[in-house]
Enzyme design. Sequence first.
Site, PDB file in Angstrom:
ATOM      1  N   LYS A   1       0.831  -1.217   0.000  1.00  0.00           N
ATOM      2  CA  LYS A   1       0.000   0.000   0.000  1.00  0.00           C
ATOM      3  C   LYS A   1       0.864   1.266   0.000  1.00  0.00           C
ATOM      4  O   LYS A   1       0.766   2.125   0.868  1.00  0.00           O
ATOM      5  CB  LYS A   1      -0.988   0.015   1.171  1.00  0.00           C
ATOM      6  CG  LYS A   1      -1.937  -1.169   1.146  1.00  0.00           C
ATOM      7  CD  LYS A   1      -2.915  -1.145   2.312  1.00  0.00           C
ATOM      8  CE  LYS A   1      -3.846  -2.328   2.316  1.00  0.00           C
ATOM      9  NZ  LYS A   1      -3.221  -3.612   2.691  1.00  0.00           N
TER      10      LYS A   1
HETATM   11  P1  5BU Z   1      -8.440 -11.505   6.242  1.00  0.00           P
HETATM   12  O1  5BU Z   1      -7.813 -12.298   7.335  1.00  0.00           O
HETATM   13  O2  5BU Z   1      -9.064 -12.390   5.136  1.00  0.00           O
HETATM   14  O3  5BU Z   1      -9.368 -10.452   6.752  1.00  0.00           O
HETATM   15  O4  5BU Z   1      -7.194 -10.754   5.571  1.00  0.00           O
HETATM   16  C1  5BU Z   1      -7.351  -9.801   4.576  1.00  0.00           C
HETATM   17  C2  5BU Z   1      -6.017  -9.401   3.954  1.00  0.00           C
HETATM   18  O5  5BU Z   1      -6.291  -8.507   2.879  1.00  0.00           O
HETATM   19  C3  5BU Z   1      -5.052  -8.687   4.893  1.00  0.00           C
HETATM   20  O6  5BU Z   1      -3.746  -9.077   4.531  1.00  0.00           O
HETATM   21  C4  5BU Z   1      -5.251  -7.206   4.593  1.00  0.00           C
HETATM   22  O7  5BU Z   1      -4.077  -6.446   4.705  1.00  0.00           O
HETATM   23  C5  5BU Z   1      -5.687  -7.238   3.134  1.00  0.00           C
HETATM   24  N1  5BU Z   1      -6.631  -6.152   2.762  1.00  0.00           N
HETATM   25  C6  5BU Z   1      -7.880  -6.021   3.318  1.00  0.00           C
HETATM   26  O8  5BU Z   1      -8.276  -6.802   4.166  1.00  0.00           O
HETATM   27  N2  5BU Z   1      -8.704  -5.021   2.889  1.00  0.00           N
HETATM   28  C7  5BU Z   1      -8.335  -4.119   1.962  1.00  0.00           C
HETATM   29  O9  5BU Z   1      -9.120  -3.253   1.592  1.00  0.00           O
HETATM   30  C8  5BU Z   1      -7.033  -4.273   1.404  1.00  0.00           C
HETATM   31  C9  5BU Z   1      -6.214  -5.290   1.800  1.00  0.00           C
HETATM   32 BR1  5BU Z   1      -6.458  -3.104   0.117  1.00  0.00          BR
END
Ligand code: 5BU
Length: 265
Positions: free
Chosen positions: A92
């Site tokens: 990011k």
């Molecule tokens: P989760 O455990 O499935 O919630 O992880 C989501 C991943 O996607 C995590 O590594 C975040 O940094 C990434 N992410 C997110 O959740 N939402 C966003 O809008 C973005 C990245 Br851009």
Amino acid sequence: MASEYWGERWSACEQKMARQFMETAARKQSLVCLAADRRTMAGLFELLELAGESLAALKTHVDLIDDWSPAVWADFCAAARAADLLIFEDRKFADIGKISRDQMAGVYDIRSWSDLVTAHLISGPDIVDGLQAGWSDVDREGGVLLLAQMSSRGNLLDSNYTKKVVDIGKNHPGVFGFIGNGSRPSELAELRSSVGSAKMIWTPGVNLSVGDGEMGQRYGSPREAVLSGSDCIIVGSGIHRAEDPAAAAHEYAKASWGALLERVS
Ligand code: 5BU
């Protein structure tokens, strides 16, 4: 083979890396990018070993690993490549172009091993050129995923901002695609209609159990995300916190691939 599964996305999206992703996805019958958010190298190797065959890509946060070292990281990236996965560092980036270029170097040297990185467009379009210059500095190619939406509640990326990001990103050759919000299929469908078919949309905020996650994270269903125009579901805790990560990865692969077949049919 990939062309028949991907339909218009295959014909419109000619970028080498997009084609590589679509081919891997077709081979593995999965649109899953694993968000490998484990904090130790051993945990990361274990995840890759367990889930690798159900994945189409691998997303990292290189700066959250407690025992990170360049040598072990190089081994990890080699293992990801052996599993036929693009490596996507979700850094990011958000700074001005020349600093973003330098941030591709530094301790982590992201330019040398990442195929994809995320960037906010808040500082203007030169960030994409800065990141591309970073890869060029080490004679590599990569693609930028611009954050057009986010999955977290209360984020400030409103529809007006999303539109501006799409307008700038959609014709830029350095842009691989956009991040769309997997937790809101209707927003995702709107994003797809403004992006058109020629760029990827990848979506975090996806889980087989839909609803609110930790600290403002929100989740939508993998099937709905893909039917709304997502090309890749980014799944973290749904896999890495599952009792059986291999079985969970397989479930997400099945749901996402089934939805692509449904979308294209
Ligand atoms: P989760 O455990 O499935 O919630 O992880 C989501 C991943 O996607 C995590 O590594 C975040 O940094 C990434 N992410 C997110 O959740 N939402 C966003 O809008 C973005 C990245 Br851009």
